[in-house]
Design a protein around this motif. Structure first.
Motif, PDB file in Angstrom:
ATOM      1  N   PRO A 123       1.014  -1.325   0.141  1.00  0.00           N
ATOM      2  CA  PRO A 123      -0.085  -0.132  -0.119  1.00  0.00           C
ATOM      3  C   PRO A 123       0.778   1.303  -0.164  1.00  0.00           C
ATOM      4  O   PRO A 123       0.516   2.230  -0.784  1.00  0.00           O
ATOM      5  N   ALA A 124       1.861   1.388   0.803  1.00  0.00           N
ATOM      6  CA  ALA A 124       2.793   2.718   0.871  1.00  0.00           C
ATOM      7  C   ALA A 124       3.127   3.043  -0.260  1.00  0.00           C
ATOM      8  O   ALA A 124       3.267   3.963  -1.053  1.00  0.00           O
ATOM      9  N   GLU A 125       4.017   2.000  -1.001  1.00  0.00           N
ATOM     10  CA  GLU A 125       4.577   1.958  -2.229  1.00  0.00           C
ATOM     11  C   GLU A 125       3.530   2.161  -3.226  1.00  0.00           C
ATOM     12  O   GLU A 125       3.881   3.054  -4.348  1.00  0.00           O
ATOM     13  N   ASN A 126       2.659   1.827  -3.312  1.00  0.00           N
ATOM     14  CA  ASN A 126       1.741   1.931  -4.443  1.00  0.00           C
ATOM     15  C   ASN A 126       0.660   3.079  -4.511  1.00  0.00           C
ATOM     16  O   ASN A 126       0.596   3.634  -5.451  1.00  0.00           O
ATOM     17  N   LEU A 127       0.773   3.697  -3.189  1.00  0.00           N
ATOM     18  CA  LEU A 127      -0.112   4.856  -3.160  1.00  0.00           C
ATOM     19  C   LEU A 127       1.004   5.954  -3.705  1.00  0.00           C
ATOM     20  O   LEU A 127       0.765   7.052  -4.105  1.00  0.00           O
ATOM     21  N   ARG A 128       2.491   5.885  -3.531  1.00  0.00           N
ATOM     22  CA  ARG A 128       3.426   6.820  -3.825  1.00  0.00           C
ATOM     23  C   ARG A 128       3.201   6.514  -5.613  1.00  0.00           C
ATOM     24  O   ARG A 128       3.619   7.608  -6.128  1.00  0.00           O
ATOM     25  N   GLU A 129       3.227   5.593  -6.112  1.00  0.00           N
ATOM     26  CA  GLU A 129       2.899   5.285  -7.516  1.00  0.00           C
ATOM     27  C   GLU A 129       1.804   6.239  -7.934  1.00  0.00           C
ATOM     28  O   GLU A 129       1.861   7.031  -9.083  1.00  0.00           O
ATOM     29  N   LEU A 130       0.734   6.135  -7.480  1.00  0.00           N
ATOM     30  CA  LEU A 130      -0.563   7.116  -7.800  1.00  0.00           C
ATOM     31  C   LEU A 130      -0.100   8.404  -7.612  1.00  0.00           C
ATOM     32  O   LEU A 130      -0.395   9.226  -8.299  1.00  0.00           O
ATOM     33  N   ALA A 131       0.673   8.786  -6.686  1.00  0.00           N
ATOM     34  CA  ALA A 131       1.191  10.191  -6.253  1.00  0.00           C
ATOM     35  C   ALA A 131       2.095  10.573  -7.316  1.00  0.00           C
ATOM     36  O   ALA A 131       1.915  11.940  -7.688  1.00  0.00           O
ATOM     37  N   ARG A 132       2.798   9.781  -8.003  1.00  0.00           N
ATOM     38  CA  ARG A 132       3.738  10.162  -8.977  1.00  0.00           C
ATOM     39  C   ARG A 132       3.029  10.553 -10.095  1.00  0.00           C
ATOM     40  O   ARG A 132       3.352  11.819 -10.874  1.00  0.00           O
ATOM     41  N   VAL A 133       2.003   9.975 -10.643  1.00  0.00           N
ATOM     42  CA  VAL A 133       1.169  10.300 -11.646  1.00  0.00           C
ATOM     43  C   VAL A 133       0.103  11.684 -11.625  1.00  0.00           C
ATOM     44  O   VAL A 133      -0.050  12.073 -12.585  1.00  0.00           O
ATOM     45  N   VAL A 134       0.358  12.090 -10.486  1.00  0.00           N
ATOM     46  CA  VAL A 134      -0.723  13.321 -10.129  1.00  0.00           C
ATOM     47  C   VAL A 134      -0.070  14.558  -9.911  1.00  0.00           C
ATOM     48  O   VAL A 134       1.041  14.344  -9.226  1.00  0.00           O
ATOM     49  N   ARG A 135      -0.218  15.688 -10.310  1.00  0.00           N
ATOM     50  CA  ARG A 135       0.268  17.234 -10.230  1.00  0.00           C
ATOM     51  C   ARG A 135       0.162  17.183  -8.799  1.00  0.00           C
ATOM     52  O   ARG A 135      -0.852  16.960  -8.057  1.00  0.00           O
ATOM     53  N   PRO A 136       1.135  18.072  -8.350  1.00  0.00           N
ATOM     54  CA  PRO A 136       0.941  18.769  -6.864  1.00  0.00           C
ATOM     55  C   PRO A 136      -0.334  19.464  -6.958  1.00  0.00           C
ATOM     56  O   PRO A 136      -0.661  20.208  -7.819  1.00  0.00           O
ATOM     57  N   GLY A 137      -0.890  19.166  -5.738  1.00  0.00           N
ATOM     58  CA  GLY A 137      -2.400  19.873  -5.560  1.00  0.00           C
ATOM     59  C   GLY A 137      -3.440  18.964  -6.233  1.00  0.00           C
ATOM     60  O   GLY A 137      -4.695  19.230  -5.920  1.00  0.00           O
ATOM     61  N   GLY A 138      -3.085  17.827  -6.877  1.00  0.00           N
ATOM     62  CA  GLY A 138      -4.199  17.021  -7.438  1.00  0.00           C
ATOM     63  C   GLY A 138      -4.658  16.321  -6.369  1.00  0.00           C
ATOM     64  O   GLY A 138      -4.184  16.311  -5.270  1.00  0.00           O
ATOM     65  N   VAL A 139      -5.985  15.601  -6.660  1.00  0.00           N
ATOM     66  CA  VAL A 139      -6.674  15.093  -5.682  1.00  0.00           C
ATOM     67  C   VAL A 139      -6.767  13.290  -5.825  1.00  0.00           C
ATOM     68  O   VAL A 139      -6.883  12.902  -7.031  1.00  0.00           O
ATOM     69  N   LEU A 140      -6.872  12.817  -4.484  1.00  0.00           N
ATOM     70  CA  LEU A 140      -7.096  11.444  -4.725  1.00  0.00           C
ATOM     71  C   LEU A 140      -8.271  11.102  -3.910  1.00  0.00           C
ATOM     72  O   LEU A 140      -8.747  11.448  -2.703  1.00  0.00           O
TER      73      LEU A 140
END
Length: 199
Positions: A123-140
């Motif tokens: 989960p921690a690593e995989n959520l980092r991957e989702l963060a990678r593809v989103v611009r700063p300020g983007g939403v999950l």
């Protein structure tokens, strides 16, 4: 494929054809959760682990014809069910592992993940991957159309303190993965955690 991926594919492949019939009343809950993402016309959004694509129609409505909607899933049978339901008209379907996305860094404005977190192998690593593809300020948005207690009861089990979706566990997990949790809802009718990509 790792053992985790094989298990997930087997689980969902066996259920894909009947999935939408098993949960026919979830549409309004999906639409309400998508509305809370605050998407705008022209935004770019990923439905991570899209399954049969139930979020694609409200996501398309939110970003309009100029926006980009991508649904990624690991299980071919779920994507086939999405096509069968006509949801490929609302977004591009991608057979892909959300733990290693074939997308450029910071290329998206938002990620929507329904029922996703319990299927992430790391989960921690995989959520980092989702963060990678989103611009700063983007939403999950991490969503489920029923809350944790109702889901546990449906599955014939009890909620444990280790449940990743418990606020006390999820908030630091997100924080360590590039996200800042901005809201948390866990009630009978739904689970929804919203987070902003730090940057």
């Amino acid at each position: 494929m790792s053992h985790d991926h094989t298990h997930v594919q087997e689980f969902f492949s066996a259920r894909a054809a009947e999935w939408d019939r098993r949960f026919p009343d979830d549409g309004p809950a999906y639409a309400a959760a998508v509305a809370e993402l605050g998407l705008r016309e022209g935004d770019r959004v990923l439905d991570a682990g899209c399954g049969t694509g139930r979020a694609l129609t409200p996501l398309r409505a939110a970003v309009g014809p100029t926006g980009v909607v991508v649904g990624a899933d690991l299980t071919p049978a779920m994507l086939e069910a999405a096509v069968g339901a006509g949801r490929d008209r609302d977004g591009r379907l991608l057979l892909a592992d959300v733990t290693a996305l074939p997308l450029r860094s910071q290329s998206l404005d938002a990620v929507f993940g329904a029922g996703l977190i319990s299927h992430l192998p790391e989960p921690a690593e995989n959520l980092r991957e989702l963060a990678r593809v989103v611009r700063p300020g983007g939403v999950l948005a991490l969503f489920h159309p029923i809350g944790r207690a109702a889901l546990a009861a449906r599955q014939g089990r009890q909620i444990t303190p280790e449940d990743l979706r418990a606020e006390a566990n999820l908030r630091p997990l997100l924080a360590g993965s590039g996200w800042h949790m901005t809201s948390y809802t866990d009630e009978a009718a739904r689970f929804l955690a919203l987070a902003v990509r730090e940057g």
